[in-house]
Design a protein around this motif. Structure first.
Motif, short mmCIF file in Angstrom:
data_model
loop_
_atom_site.label_atom_id
_atom_site.label_comp_id
_atom_site.label_asym_id
_atom_site.label_seq_id
_atom_site.Cartn_x
_atom_site.Cartn_y
_atom_site.Cartn_z
N ILE A 171 -18.15 -0.67 1.37
CA ILE A 171 -17.98 -1.90 2.14
C ILE A 171 -16.85 -2.74 1.56
CG2 ILE A 171 -19.09 -4.05 2.86
CD1 ILE A 171 -21.75 -2.52 2.85
N ALA A 172 -16.75 -2.76 0.21
CA ALA A 172 -15.68 -3.52 -0.45
C ALA A 172 -14.31 -2.93 -0.13
CB ALA A 172 -15.91 -3.54 -1.96
N LYS A 173 -14.22 -1.58 -0.05
CA LYS A 173 -12.95 -0.95 0.30
C LYS A 173 -12.49 -1.36 1.69
CE LYS A 173 -13.43 3.21 -2.57
NZ LYS A 173 -13.65 4.68 -2.54
N VAL A 174 -13.44 -1.37 2.62
CA VAL A 174 -13.11 -1.79 3.99
C VAL A 174 -12.66 -3.24 3.99
CG1 VAL A 174 -14.02 -2.16 6.31
CG2 VAL A 174 -14.66 -0.11 5.03
N ALA A 175 -13.40 -4.09 3.25
CA ALA A 175 -13.06 -5.50 3.20
C ALA A 175 -11.69 -5.73 2.56
CB ALA A 175 -14.13 -6.27 2.42
N SER A 176 -11.32 -4.89 1.58
CA SER A 176 -10.03 -5.05 0.90
C SER A 176 -8.84 -4.76 1.82
CB SER A 176 -9.96 -4.14 -0.32
OG SER A 176 -9.95 -2.77 0.07
N LYS A 177 -9.09 -4.00 2.89
CA LYS A 177 -8.02 -3.68 3.83
C LYS A 177 -7.81 -4.74 4.90
CE LYS A 177 -8.49 1.34 3.32
NZ LYS A 177 -8.79 2.62 4.00
N ILE A 178 -8.72 -5.71 4.95
CA ILE A 178 -8.63 -6.75 5.98
C ILE A 178 -7.31 -7.53 5.90
CG2 ILE A 178 -9.63 -8.95 6.75
CD1 ILE A 178 -12.38 -7.76 6.23
N LEU A 203 4.80 -2.65 15.71
CA LEU A 203 5.99 -2.91 16.52
C LEU A 203 5.98 -2.09 17.81
CD1 LEU A 203 8.66 -2.89 13.65
CD2 LEU A 203 7.55 -4.87 14.70
N ILE A 204 5.55 -0.84 17.72
CA ILE A 204 5.48 0.02 18.92
C ILE A 204 4.46 -0.54 19.90
CG2 ILE A 204 4.88 2.32 19.75
CD1 ILE A 204 5.88 3.39 17.04
N LEU A 205 3.29 -0.92 19.37
CA LEU A 205 2.26 -1.52 20.24
C LEU A 205 2.75 -2.81 20.87
CD1 LEU A 205 -1.01 -0.94 18.16
CD2 LEU A 205 -0.34 0.18 20.29
N ALA A 206 3.49 -3.60 20.10
CA ALA A 206 4.05 -4.86 20.62
C ALA A 206 5.02 -4.58 21.76
CB ALA A 206 4.73 -5.64 19.50
N SER A 224 -0.62 -6.99 9.77
CA SER A 224 -0.16 -6.14 10.88
C SER A 224 -0.38 -6.83 12.21
CB SER A 224 -0.89 -4.80 10.85
OG SER A 224 -0.59 -4.09 9.68
N PHE A 225 -1.51 -7.51 12.34
CA PHE A 225 -1.81 -8.20 13.60
C PHE A 225 -0.86 -9.37 13.83
CE2 PHE A 225 -4.42 -11.28 16.10
CZ PHE A 225 -4.51 -10.53 17.26
N ILE A 226 -0.55 -10.12 12.77
CA ILE A 226 0.40 -11.24 12.89
C ILE A 226 1.79 -10.71 13.26
CG2 ILE A 226 1.59 -13.05 11.60
CD1 ILE A 226 -1.02 -13.42 10.01
N VAL A 227 2.20 -9.60 12.60
CA VAL A 227 3.50 -8.99 12.95
C VAL A 227 3.50 -8.54 14.40
CG1 VAL A 227 4.97 -6.97 12.50
CG2 VAL A 227 4.02 -8.27 10.59
N TYR A 228 2.38 -7.96 14.83
CA TYR A 228 2.25 -7.52 16.23
C TYR A 228 2.45 -8.70 17.19
CZ TYR A 228 -0.31 -6.45 20.55
OH TYR A 228 -0.68 -6.32 21.86
N SER A 237 5.43 1.87 11.84
CA SER A 237 5.93 0.96 12.89
C SER A 237 4.93 0.77 14.02
CB SER A 237 7.24 1.51 13.46
OG SER A 237 8.20 1.71 12.46
N ILE A 238 3.68 1.13 13.78
CA ILE A 238 2.68 1.07 14.85
C ILE A 238 2.54 -0.33 15.44
CG2 ILE A 238 0.20 1.29 15.31
CD1 ILE A 238 0.19 3.76 13.59
#
Length: 351
Positions: free
Chosen positions: A151-158, A32-35, A164-168, A29-30
């Motif tokens: 680098i691909a692993k990091v990119a896959s989490k974007i 939502l909490i930050l929001a 999460s940012f849109i939900v925030y 819920s991070i």
């Protein structure tokens, strides 16, 4: 006895529920909490717009929300663009840096041969082996960090971060609209005397939270200006981007600007550039001294919370909640102090 037993059972289930929430729900819920925290921080600005321009809440919330989006998108776009550019530049130059490091090690070995003619050959050979082993290990670690797979692993989490940012953002806008109703619901479950205490605590908490962020911002501005001036003198080509990175990192008191300037200074010293390495080390010490002298005065003036209490709260928050704990930890301490001032929590006991 029966009533006491029921109270214990209720208390047990409440504690169990809170633990379940903390373990299973809180980590996911991070956003939502930050929001919610951001909405509380922005709420005084919304009230100011309503009072100053005689606007309804929906219009005031929309204006503040759009201004907030504009500010974070401008800062974020500039910072991300610069950081990506510097990371790509660093990745391209890694082989050069490794070669420079190995050349420096060879020079050290020559100097070692010159100054250690009278020492046992076994000792000299062991020292050389250790130096070469350390250099090889460092080179391999750097190469592993910059592998395509990582680098691909990091990119896959974007995409996850983007969701999460849109939900925030959506939750932030809705929380900003709903804060008065949420307050009314909360107060409806309280007795009049308790509601008065909670209102006092809420007012005090709002004042202290704003003071906390204002104090951090003022200290960070001083750090940013000194860093920018120092780096323009030392390495003008990287001054602006590195000042921004150090400014962001310096918000973390346990780490601070030394996390950037320390390794940077050490690298320059290892590669033989003693002048720049020494200057960066001096700048790191100056920034540390500024934060340790300016922060207590500014923090005490705005929120009355000691730097020690802030540091402890942030460290424990980090261990329990991760990065979110850096914000939640001090806020909980501030909430506790506000509740104590309101008389909700009493600590005037003796053992």
């Amino acid at each position: 006895m029966k009533n006491l037993s029921k109270k214990h059972i209720k208390l047990f289930f409440v504690i169990l529920l809170l633990l379940l929430v903390a373990i299973f729900i809180l980590p996911v819920s991070i956003p939502l909490i930050l929001a919610f925290i951001t909405a509380l921080i922005l709420n005084p600005i919304v009230r100011w717009f309503i009072k100053k321009f005689k606007l309804n809440r929906k219009l005031a919330v929309t204006i503040v929300f759009l201004l907030f989006i504009l500010i974070i998108s401008t800062i974020g776009t500039y910072a991300v663009t610069k950081i990506i550019g510097q990371v790509i530049n660093f990745a391209e130059n890694v082989p050069t840096y490794i070669i420079q490091l190995k050349d420096q090690v060879l020079e050290w070995e020559k100097d070692l041969d010159h100054f250690s003619e009278d020492l046992p050959a076994e000792l000299i050979e062991e020292v050389k082996t250790q130096i070469q082993s350390t250099t090889t290990s460092l080179s391999n670690n750097v190469r592993e960090m910059l592998q395509i797979e990582d680098i691909a692993k990091v990119a896959s989490k974007i995409p996850d971060y983007l969701v999460s940012f849109i939900v925030y953002l959506i939750a932030l806008f809705l929380f900003m609209l709903e804060i008065p109703r949420l307050k009314a619901i909360a107060y409806s479950h309280l007795k009049e005397s308790t509601a008065d205490k909670v209102k006092f605590m809420n007012d005090r908490l709002s004042y202290v939270i704003l003071g906390f962020f204002k104090a951090q911002f003022l200290v960070s501005i001083v750090i940013f200006i000194v860093t920018l001036i120092g780096l323009y003198i030392i390495v003008p080509e990287y001054a602006l981007i590195m000042s921004l990175i150090i400014w962001i990192i310096d918000f973390i008191p346990i780490i601070g600007s030394i996390a950037i300037l320390g390794p940077w200074s050490l690298y320059m010293l290892i590669t033989g550039d003693l002048f720049i390495g020494g200057q960066l080390a001096i700048l790191a010490i100056i920034l540390l001294a500024i934060r340790r002298t300016v922060e207590p005065k500014v923090m005490g003036k705005h929120i009355g919370l000691s730097p020690l209490a802030t540091l402890i709260a942030m460290y424990i928050g980090l261990k329990l909640l991760g990065i979110l704990g850096f914000i939640v930890g001090p806020l909980l301490v501030i909430a506790f102090n506000s509740a104590k001032e309101a008389g909700i929590i009493k600590t005037n006991f003796k053992v």
